[in-house]
Design an enzyme around this catalytic site. Structure first.
Site, PDB file in Angstrom:
ATOM      1  N   ASP A 543       0.895  -1.193  -0.228  1.00 57.24           N
ATOM      2  CA  ASP A 543       0.113  -0.074   0.075  1.00 57.24           C
ATOM      3  C   ASP A 543       1.081   1.263  -0.076  1.00 57.24           C
ATOM      4  O   ASP A 543       1.950   1.001   0.154  1.00 57.24           O
ATOM      5  CB  ASP A 543      -0.932  -0.137   1.195  1.00 57.24           C
ATOM      6  CG  ASP A 543      -2.148   1.116   1.205  1.00 57.24           C
ATOM      7  OD1 ASP A 543      -2.120   1.569   0.258  1.00 57.24           O
ATOM      8  OD2 ASP A 543      -2.805   0.911   2.279  1.00 57.24           O
ATOM      9  N   GLU A 546       2.665   5.080  -3.685  1.00 58.74           N
ATOM     10  CA  GLU A 546       2.936   6.284  -4.784  1.00 58.74           C
ATOM     11  C   GLU A 546       4.177   6.846  -4.872  1.00 58.74           C
ATOM     12  O   GLU A 546       4.565   7.378  -6.072  1.00 58.74           O
ATOM     13  CB  GLU A 546       1.686   7.179  -4.506  1.00 58.74           C
ATOM     14  CG  GLU A 546       0.414   6.546  -4.825  1.00 58.74           C
ATOM     15  CD  GLU A 546      -0.147   5.657  -3.757  1.00 58.74           C
ATOM     16  OE1 GLU A 546       0.228   5.694  -2.493  1.00 58.74           O
ATOM     17  OE2 GLU A 546      -0.783   4.641  -3.885  1.00 58.74           O
ATOM     18  N   ASP A 649      -8.625   3.749  -2.144  1.00 62.09           N
ATOM     19  CA  ASP A 649      -9.602   4.048  -0.940  1.00 62.09           C
ATOM     20  C   ASP A 649     -11.025   4.785  -1.469  1.00 62.09           C
ATOM     21  O   ASP A 649     -11.187   5.921  -1.428  1.00 62.09           O
ATOM     22  CB  ASP A 649      -8.933   5.002   0.153  1.00 62.09           C
ATOM     23  CG  ASP A 649      -7.830   4.507   0.323  1.00 62.09           C
ATOM     24  OD1 ASP A 649      -7.457   3.195   0.202  1.00 62.09           O
ATOM     25  OD2 ASP A 649      -6.798   5.040   1.119  1.00 62.09           O
TER      26      ASP A 649
END
Lengths: 987, 613
Positions: A543, A546, A649
């Site tokens: 997760d 980015e 999300d």
């Protein structure tokens, strides 16, 4: 446009109080904190994701400049066009030499080098870069490790250059593939692909509108405003000055363009410029951890794939891919954007113009000629790689929540699934399982015996997944940090120190995954020996890759910080200092990577390398015998080779349920087959109806996982079974999960197809029906493979739904077996117990109708074949089976059957490739039931050959559960083995 | 029905043993036994095959013949043709588990490679070998069961005792409530009269004061025309005004007043007059306040309705009586004289009571009670605190330890009211009588001693009244609770159960609220809502709001235990708590019987042949 949560503002205020409450012993700090929080709460929209909070095109100089350029502004012409080393090469220089020096002073435009190469299967590659012989300030970044090594071998050695001349100028033409040519026009410079022949129709072109621009690296001569860049008082030092690239790309005979994820938008991309488009932003590709994203926004989300597909009724599809990892902005021009349409002649080709802008890098672009949608995807994935074949378990149902708190919780959830006879394959542990958000560690209070826990689940054929994020806690006692900092493995800030940002653990640094050495080091961390408490049945979730940095330059991800349980005043102190300085939820652009690459140059690929390193780690752990499973949030071209991605999300809202379909379809179209959205919606509490609908749709996502935020109510399926009415909801969710398990053989076959050809599991309707215009902008329904059409229900208490069923053949309702005419829109009554799903006539779907605890126990279960006959009483389908976990299939250890039905006879034969199914993989599985839809007249008997055995044909249900519908012809217990060749003749 | 374990299916065990011969050999070919996986209850259904070649699926949807029974192909959607295989998704498989308890499995467990039955009968396809662990598992289970039974046996007794005590307690409290209601009525009248008298005194005093002031002023004006002194005078009088409407004789300066009136009643009085609501804010939670007011007003309404018609007539009658006469009548009410006038009196008091002007005053009095209660407590504590509290020691303990809960005042007050009520009432009544007889109202100047006396009596009586009223209200509050079908939860009332988990202390107060305490900060987890799930769960809702989450709530699961003990507080979902409370109240006879039956059947089920193992 809608604000996701207007109440956030007030809740924040509440939390602030809590925050200050938490630390009453530091009262002297409170006023300051209150002050900053006040400032932050003053503007309510600063708390949630809105465009104007992140930076828009106008705040991004390269985007603003590129967007304001007028058509025809490009002064470049191609000279010295020739063939060299099998490529077409040329130089680009400004047309008027004299302009150079007047306009650019001491930074003259040097010639650019252009290279065109051709590859097998209709792919043209165009590269434009600074001339290395003229010693530019540094080598511009080209993204490594994305193009598959095999691709190089597909290069065609160009030998001949054909010169053409007409009223539009001089053209140099090279062969591309049968029927297609690559062309460069010299003045003004333009590159395009056309159908062969002097008057061949254009397919794709670059710089037809003259918007090409290439900012060359310069030496910094003096302080000027343009050099440094400020956003919200964060300063980007830009040591190399502006270095952006932009150009226009035109898709001919296209009705729509698609692709360029990740955006929460429609499948067919809406124009962002042109008449009738107001106040619009380009589609942005910049990987960001967007908190509570809104649907229908061109804003970039967690991943980026600069690959666009066009489709039109007359020509079919083509594709354009720009391999570039810097921030990109892409405009889709509406008709008439340049007032040209007025001048267009009827004979002119219809086209869609697009404008591509990137902050840095080089031009390394790929033109895919199609002509079918599947061809384009195949071509694109031959460059960036096919989807990895997941393990069978990974294609089943995943149960996740932030967080399953402790071992007891895990055991309880696990046993509840059994108690309710609901299958699941994987239980996930989010960040709270770690010791202080230090990945590879366990909170030993909560998880004292992680191995035992995993083994207990593994005994039921279940796996676990733990989260491992790229931010490393800066804690001297943490071995990963210690090694990484000693070895200098972290990304550096502009001053050369380890970049230090805030994420879940607080002060964190980020591993420089671009460096193969560091990736290899990282991969070792996943061995069972190194990852203490792990077992071979544990897989990984990446997760925040980015990468997410809470106090990065784009925006303070304040909400994230709050969620970190308000991490406390100390952090806010830091924020207080940095709030006005930094601007981001990600890393500063001037951070430095391996090889002095600036973060701006590779930002969008960071998560990709992390994903890659993690997946490699799992392969290493299993000694190359166990396929990895790694879920990633960030992605880039090539991510499909390393695992699954999910849409991040999302929220428990109907709109998010709806947008999940175009998001997943777009991912599939751009190579990433294995994707899904969080079932139920990550943020917020779905009402039961929404949750049920989400399960019903999610069962058809390629990646099927339920997930929920920390602050939401528990929502495991059985929690809705308190009374009789509620019990029904549990039943419905269970039923939806059962549908997935029933279809696992079909799904797995499709995953193999994606692995072999790149064709995604979930497909837009037009991929299967490319000539049917009505499907082009349909993103409420989708195909699972070529046989199933699924229509989502996206509204509350829906009574009716209009479903367009394309093609000329009928469709059979998957639940009732009712036949519906193709090529028509049907208004159907919406049922509570399922969403509409149809099997296309002419197909055969393999199922397993016995439900087990997990896919593991289904291994030996017999199959059911559902044959939906077309108007010629024929059908065909496939079944792919292997061991479900190892790489042996690459050596041919699999069974791949083709089933064909015609003339009243069903034939099972080996799929006809040389590599197909040798005897390395064996299965005793049989077919226990064959259901025939649309057969007339009804046969009495069936004869199985070669066994020469008669079997009964009787009337039976289409589904063993829940189906009180009609009866259909059923061949009872043919008990033929799926590994064998056989025929069944009806009589 | 989602539970797979059925405990009471052993009645047919013996019969079944005869038929069944292959239990222990898990790997033997199973389908020889066409009745594999059939529960004893269902045997009769499959006996259908003895009379006909085909029988109907249980759901009637279809027929199947004997060769289709357990042939590993699902013919009946309900699974009735495949009790022993995994072919039907809705099928059930019965394992006998001799030596332990039989179990009914989902058919999805059959031949799935996992041993679910301790006898291994669910895995018969030869791919998985299961060891028969029934004897071992059964022994452990029986041990556990025995222990549980032992707990229940003891618990049942405790529970019975508690029920007895609850019944007694409730009866007592109901009796007390009746008595208190009577007393309330009487005391109300008394207070009214005293109030009237007090006001008359005050009026007279005011008159006197004005007179004196006037005289003083005239005197001063004559003596001192200087500006300074005038100013001073003005400021002084303003001061007096500020102090309020308290009726001071003119010669009393504010200071004097304080000095002379050391008694709390007097100073209270002044506070009360100035800030009629202060007492409420300080002493009582807002919730309690509204409840009391609510009760009070309904009570008023009723009375109003009952007596409305008579009011006018009687009012005149009463007015015609002289003050002395009135006083005598009030007194006679308790000395037993002239009972025939009783009715008349009641009515007149009702009338007064209804007077809207007086309502705020009355409320005020009642609340003021909180303010002086401390003083009162000391006064009465010694006399009569013991007899009440014996029955529910926990309650007393709890109340005394938590000062901020509204009930604490009421409960401690009850001691002085209920115990020797007769004697105090008499005392008051005598005093009142003497007041009415002794004080000459119309005498000027006012007799200061007598005035103070009246005030004191008034304050004391109204305090008493408010105490009674609050006790009534709290009794009503208590008695309207759901104490369970046998009042077994009666003793929970007023009790709190605590459990310490890490840094938090969880506090569950049935019928009231639940909270989480960390150091000095308390988070409300919810207010009492109700019992749920046939009195096996206590539900508390609407606790403090969670950031980004729901209002907090907690469910307390009850289970049989020998004492009340809160354990295992958990937060399975954000801000939704779950706790376990062991209590004898859950040790039900019927459940004990069930457990005993179960044990018996388990024991009975031990086959003699088992010794082989």
């Amino acid at each position: 446009m809608k604000i996701t949560s207007p109440s956030l503002d007030s809740t924040l205020t509440v939390s602030v109080t809590i925050l200050i409450h938490l630390r009453p012993f530091t009262p002297q700090k409170s006023p300051k904190i209150t002050e900053i929080l006040d400032q932050l709460t003053i503007s309510p929209d600063s708390m949630i994701f809105l465009h104007n909070e992140f930076r828009n095109c106008n705040q991004t100089p390269f985007c603003k400049r590129a967007r304001s350029r007028k058509p025809g502004a490009c002064p470049l012409v191609a000279i010295d066009v020739s063939i060299s080393n099998g490529d077409l090469v040329a130089k680009l220089i400004p047309k008027e030499k004299s302009e150079e020096n007047t306009e650019n002073g001491e930074n003259p435009i040097k010639p650019l080098v252009l290279t065109i190469s051709a590859y097998q299967d209709g792919i043209m590659r165009l590269k434009i870069d600074e001339d290395q012989n003229l010693s530019p300030r540094k080598k511009r970044f080209e993204v490594p490790d994305v193009i598959v090594p095999d691709f190089v071998n597909k290069k065609l050695w160009l030998q001949r250059l054909k010169e053409e001349e007409n009223e539009e100028g001089i053209f140099s033409v090279v062969y591309l593939s049968d029927g297609y040519e690559g062309v460069i026009r010299r003045d003004p410079f333009e590159v395009f692909v056309r159908e062969s022949g002097k008057n061949g129709k254009k397919v794709l072109s670059l710089n037809s509108n003259g918007l090409f621009d290439f900012e060359q690296l310069r030496d910094k001569k003096e302080e000027n405003e343009e050099w440094e860049e400020r956003f919200r008082s964060h300063t980007d030092t830009r040591p190399y000055g502006p270095q952006s690239i932009s150009f226009d790309v035109s898709f001919y005979d296209a009705d729509f363009v698609y692709g360029i994820p990740e955006h929460a938008t429609s499948l067919a991309l809406k124009p962002t410029r042109g008449p009738g488009v107001e106040d619009s932003e380009p589609y942005r590709l910049f990987n960001l951890d967007v908190f509570e994203y809104i649907h229908d926004s061109p804003f970039g989300l967690y991943g980026s794939i600069p690959f666009m597909v066009s489709h039109g009724k007359s020509k079919g599809s083509s594709g354009f891919f720009w391999l570039n990892a810097a921030e990109m902005q892409i405009d889709v021009m509406g008709p008439g954007w340049n007032n040209e349409s007025v001048l267009m002649l009827p004979s002119d080709q219809k086209r869609v113009d697009t404008l591509w802008m990137s902050e840095a890098g080089v031009v390394d672009a790929f033109f895919f000629i199609g002509p079918g949608p599947k061809d384009v995807v195949r071509q694109y994935t031959s460059v960036t790689g096919k989807s990895a074949l997941p393990q069978l378990f990974a294609t089943a149902y995943h149960q996740c929540r932030w967080n399953y708190r402790d071992e007891e919780d895990v055991y309880n959830v696990d046993s509840k699934f059994d108690e309710h006879d609901i299958p699941y394959d994987v239980l996930w542990l989010d960040i709270e399982h770690t010791d202080g958000k230090k990945y590879f560690t366990w909170d030993r209070m909560l998880f004292p015996n992680p191995e035992e826990m995993q083994n207990k689940l593994a005994a039921k054929g279940r796996r676990m997944v733990t989260i491992v994020d790229p931010h490393i806690k800066r804690d001297e006692s943490y071995y990963i940090h210690k090694e990484a900092s000693e070895k200098g493995y972290y990304v550096k800030d502009a001053t050369g120190k380890d970049f230090d940002g805030w994420c879940w653990p607080g002060s964190s640094s980020y591993l420089d995954m671009v460096n193969p050495e560091i990736r290899s080091w990282w991969a070792e961390k996943f061995s069972c020996k190194n990852y203490v408490g792990s077992t071979p049945s544990l897989y990984i979730w990446n997760d925040m890759n980015e990468p997410s940095v809470f106090n990065g330059p784009e925006k303070i991800n304040f909400i994230r910080l709050l969620i970190m349980n308000l991490i406390l005043i100390e952090i806010l102190e830091v924020m207080l200092i940095s709030a006005r300085d930094l601007s981001v939820v990600t890393m500063p652009r001037d951070a430095l990577h391996y090889g002095d690459v600036e973060h701006r140059e590779l930002h969008n690929a960071y998560g990709y390398y992390f994903h890659m390193a993690t997946a490699d780690g799992l392969v290493k752990r299993g000694d190359g015998k166990d396929r990895p499973f790694v879920l990633s949030r960030a992605f880039f071209p090539g991510s499909q080779r390393y695992g699954a991605v999910w849409t991040g999300d999302n929220s428990a809202e109907w709109d998010h349920l709806r947008v999940s379909v175009p998001m997943i379809l777009t991912l599939g179209l751009t190579g990433i087959s294995f994707s899904g959205a969080d079932v139920g919606g990550f943020f917020g509490n779905p009402d039961t109806e929404l949750l049920v609908r989400w399960y019903q749709l999610g069962a058809y996502y390629p990646f099927f996982r339920a997930h929920a935020h920390h602050d939401t109510k528990r929502r495991e399926p059985w929690l809705f079974g308190i009374d009789l009415v509620q019990e029904r909801n549990t039943e419905l969710m269970k039923e939806a999960i059962h549908v997935r398990y029933m279809l696992l053989p079909y799904f797995y076959t499709l995953f193999r197809e994606a692995n072999a050809s790149g064709i995604p599991v979930a497909r837009p309707l037009w991929m299967e029906f490319p000539a049917d215009e009505k499907t082009f902008s349909n993103d409420e329904a989708f195909m699972v493979g070529n046989s199933l059409l699924v229509q989502g229900i996206f509204t509350q208490r829906a009574k009716h739904v209009s479903v367009y069923l394309p093609g000329e053949q009928p469709w059979y309702d998957m639940k009732t077996g009712t036949a519906y005419e193709g090529g028509a829109t049907h208004k159907l009554t919406v049922l509570e117990d399922s969403i509409p799903a149809f099997q296309r006539a002419g197909t055969i779907i393999p199922r397993k109708d016995r439900f087990r605890r997990s896919s593991t126990q289904m291994e030996n279960d017999p199959y059911t074949l559902v044959i939906a006959l077309n108007s010629s009483m024929a059908a065909e389908g496939e079944l792919y089976v292997d061991d479900g976990k190892s790489f042996e299939f690459q050596q041919g250890a699999f069974i791949h059957r083709r089933f064909t039905f015609s003339n009243g006879k069903l034939t099972s034969s080996k799929m006809g490739t040389a590599t197909g199914g040798n005897n390395k993989f064996a299965s005793e599985c049989t077919v226990e039931r064959i259901i025939l839809l649309g057969l007339s007249p009804a046969p009495k008997n069936a004869l199985v050959k070669p066994a020469n055995q008669k079997v009964d044909v009787e009337w039976g249900p289409l589904l063993l559960r829940g189906g009180k519908g009609k009866s259909f012809l059923t061949i009872r217990k043919p008990n033929v083995r799926i590994a064998d060749d056989w025929t069944i003749k009806l009589s | 029905m989602n539970t797979i374990r059925l405990h009471n299916l052993l009645f047919f065990g013996c019969i079944f043993l005869l038929i069944h011969g292959i239990t222990r050999s898990a790997t033997s070919a199973p389908l020889k036994d066409s009745l594999l996986g059939v529960s004893p209850e269902d045997e009769i259904y499959y006996k259908g095959f003895s009379s006909s070649s085909a029988i109907k699926c249980k759901d009637g949807s279809k027929k199947f013949n004997k060769s289709q029974l357990n042939d590993d192909f699902c013919d009946c959607p309900d699974g009735s043709d495949e009790p022993g295989t995994s072919a039907c998704p809705s099928g059930k498989f019965y394992c006998k588990n001799i030596g332990h308890a039989p179990v009914i499995l989902y058919s999805s467990r059959v031949n799935d490679g996992i041993c679910d039955c301790c006898d291994g009968s669910d895995e018969y396809d030869g791919k998985t070998k299961c060891v028969n662990t029934c004897w071992e598992a059964g022994r452990v289970a029986r041990e556990k069961l025995k222990k549980k039974i032992a707990t229940y046996q003891e618990g049942v007794t405790i529970r019975r005792q508690e029920i007895e005590q609850a019944k007694l307690g409730i009866a007592n409290e109901e009796g007390e409530l009746l008595k208190l209601k009577d007393q309330e009525k009487i005391l109300k009248e008394l207070v009214e009269k005293l109030k009237e008298r007090k006001e008359q005194i005050e009026k007279a005093e005011e008159k006197e004061r004005l007179q004196k002031e006037k005289e003083e002023k005239e005197r001063k004006e004559a003596e001192e025309p200087k500006e300074n002194e005038i100013k001073a005078e003005v400021s002084e009088s303003m001061q007096n005004d500020n102090i309020g409407t308290v009726d001071q004789p003119p010669q009393d300066s504010a200071e004097d007043h304080h000095e002379s009136a050391n008694e709390p009643e007097l100073s209270d009085h002044s506070v009360e007059d100035r800030l009629p609501n202060d007492g409420v804010e300080v002493n009582e939670g807002p919730v309690q306040k509204t409840e009391q007011l609510g009760e009070e007003s309904t009570f008023d309404d009723k009375t109003g309705l009952d007596t409305g018609n008579q009011d006018d007539n009687i009012a005149e009658d009463t007015e015609s009586l002289s003050r002395e006469e009135l006083g005598r009548r009030v007194a006679s009410r308790w000395t037993g004289e002239k009972t025939e006038q009783h009715e008349e009196f009641d009515a007149s008091i009702d009338k007064d009571h209804q007077n809207p002007d007086e309502t705020p005053n009355e409320t005020n009095d009642e609340e003021n009670n909180g303010y002086v209660s401390e003083y009162d407590d000391h006064k009465y504590d010694d006399d009569d605190s013991e007899d009440q509290v014996d029955d529910f020691g926990g309650e007393d303990h709890y109340d005394s330890s938590s000062s901020q809960t509204p009930e604490s005042d009421d409960e401690s007050d009850l001691s002085d009211i209920t115990g020797t009520s007769g004697s105090w009432l008499e005392k008051i009544q005598k005093t009142v009588k003497s007041i009415f007889q002794a004080v000459n109202l119309f005498q000027t100047p006012v007799n200061i001693t007598e005035a103070a006396h009246v005030r004191k009596e008034y304050d004391e009586s109204s305090a008493k009244l408010s105490k009674i009223q609050s006790r009534i209200s709290s009794l009503r509050q208590k008695l309207k609770q759901d104490f369970g079908p046998e009042k077994e939860f009666y003793s929970f009332y007023g009790q709190c159960f605590e459990s310490k988990q890490n840094k938090y202390v969880y506090k569950v107060c049935p019928f009231k609220e639940a909270s989480q305490v960390e150091g000095y900060s308390t988070t409300r987890l919810g207010s009492w809502e109700k019992f749920e799930d046939s009195y096996r769960i206590m539900q508390f809702l609407n606790g403090d709001k969670c950031w980004n989450g729901p209002d907090r709530s907690i469910k307390v699961k009850l289970r049989c235990g020998l004492k009340n003990e809160l354990t295992d507080v958990d937060e399975p979902s954000r801000c939704e708590y779950l706790a376990l409370l062991s209590t004898p109240a859950l040790c039900l006879d019927s459940r004990l019987k069930e457990l005993q039956d179960k044990l018996e059947s388990l024991n009975k089920d031990q086959p003699g042949g088992h010794d082989e193992l």
